[in-house]
Design a protein around this motif. Structure first.
Motif, PDB file in Angstrom:
ATOM      1  N   ARG A  83       0.841  -1.211   0.000  1.00 53.25           N
ATOM      2  CA  ARG A  83       0.000   0.000   0.000  1.00 53.25           C
ATOM      3  C   ARG A  83       0.874   1.258   0.000  1.00 53.25           C
ATOM      4  NH1 ARG A  83      -3.041  -3.243   3.616  1.00 53.25           N
ATOM      5  NH2 ARG A  83      -4.955  -3.929   2.599  1.00 53.25           N
ATOM      6  N   GLU A  84       1.956   1.248   0.763  1.00 53.99           N
ATOM      7  CA  GLU A  84       2.881   2.394   0.780  1.00 53.99           C
ATOM      8  C   GLU A  84       3.443   2.642  -0.617  1.00 53.99           C
ATOM      9  OE1 GLU A  84       6.027   1.817   3.612  1.00 53.99           O
ATOM     10  OE2 GLU A  84       4.628   1.315   5.217  1.00 53.99           O
ATOM     11  N   LEU A  85       3.863   1.574  -1.280  1.00 46.81           N
ATOM     12  CA  LEU A  85       4.404   1.717  -2.641  1.00 46.81           C
ATOM     13  C   LEU A  85       3.339   2.216  -3.615  1.00 46.81           C
ATOM     14  CD1 LEU A  85       6.596  -1.517  -2.877  1.00 46.81           C
ATOM     15  CD2 LEU A  85       7.427   0.837  -2.858  1.00 46.81           C
ATOM     16  N   CYS A  86       2.111   1.731  -3.446  1.00 48.34           N
ATOM     17  CA  CYS A  86       1.000   2.164  -4.296  1.00 48.34           C
ATOM     18  C   CYS A  86       0.786   3.665  -4.156  1.00 48.34           C
ATOM     19  CB  CYS A  86      -0.262   1.395  -3.922  1.00 48.34           C
ATOM     20  SG  CYS A  86      -1.707   1.807  -4.916  1.00 48.34           S
ATOM     21  N   ARG A  87       0.740   4.138  -2.934  1.00 52.21           N
ATOM     22  CA  ARG A  87       0.536   5.577  -2.687  1.00 52.21           C
ATOM     23  C   ARG A  87       1.698   6.390  -3.250  1.00 52.21           C
ATOM     24  NH1 ARG A  87      -1.307   3.412   2.715  1.00 52.21           N
ATOM     25  NH2 ARG A  87      -3.554   3.323   2.465  1.00 52.21           N
ATOM     26  N   GLN A  88       2.897   5.871  -3.104  1.00 50.15           N
ATOM     27  CA  GLN A  88       4.089   6.545  -3.654  1.00 50.15           C
ATOM     28  C   GLN A  88       3.954   6.651  -5.177  1.00 50.15           C
ATOM     29  OE1 GLN A  88       7.809   4.584  -2.628  1.00 50.15           O
ATOM     30  NE2 GLN A  88       8.655   5.114  -4.618  1.00 50.15           N
ATOM     31  N   GLY A  89       3.549   5.574  -5.826  1.00 52.52           N
ATOM     32  CA  GLY A  89       3.405   5.568  -7.272  1.00 52.52           C
ATOM     33  C   GLY A  89       2.266   6.436  -7.770  1.00 52.52           C
ATOM     34  N   ALA A  90       1.242   6.602  -6.930  1.00 52.34           N
ATOM     35  CA  ALA A  90       0.091   7.430  -7.291  1.00 52.34           C
ATOM     36  C   ALA A  90       0.364   8.912  -7.016  1.00 52.34           C
ATOM     37  CB  ALA A  90      -1.146   6.968  -6.539  1.00 52.34           C
ATOM     38  N   GLY A  91       1.527   9.188  -6.445  1.00 50.35           N
ATOM     39  CA  GLY A  91       1.873  10.568  -6.169  1.00 50.35           C
ATOM     40  C   GLY A  91       1.380  11.085  -4.834  1.00 50.35           C
ATOM     41  N   GLY A  92       0.924  10.181  -3.976  1.00 50.71           N
ATOM     42  CA  GLY A  92       0.382  10.609  -2.686  1.00 50.71           C
ATOM     43  C   GLY A  92       1.116   9.982  -1.618  1.00 50.71           C
TER      44      GLY A  92
END
Length: 92
Positions: A83-92
């Motif tokens: 989830r942390e990586l997902c948020r990082q990739g989404a710009g958030g």
């Protein structure tokens, strides 16, 4: 999902269903040999299971196949890290 497609491409399903900020994703780790890259270029790919955009997060290059397998072991089932990586990739 199998860990290899050919000798220059490896992929592995890290999560069949991962909810991140209201969107559900299938998550794959993809490693590939690339021109100008020593070892393997590693990307975590988030594929939305419904509405939403695909998210790609580049990780540091892996020096060997063993290092790719280590990354798979570390990330498989590590939902909070994914989830942390997902948020990082989404710009958030």
């Amino acid at each position: 999902m199998a860990l290899s497609r050919s000798s220059s491409w490896k992929e592995h399903r890290l999560a069949n269903r991962l909810e991140c900020d209201g969107t559900e994703y299938s998550v794959d780790l993809v490693a590939r040999k690339a021109t100008g890259v020593e070892g393997w270029k590693v990307t975590v790919v988030y594929l939305p299971r419904g509405e939403g955009a695909e998210i790609k997060v580049d990780l540091p290059n892996a020096a060997s196949t063993a290092e790719v397998r280590r990354l798979v072991t570390e990330l498989e089932g590590a939902d909070e890290r994914l989830r942390e990586l997902c948020r990082q990739g989404a710009g958030g």
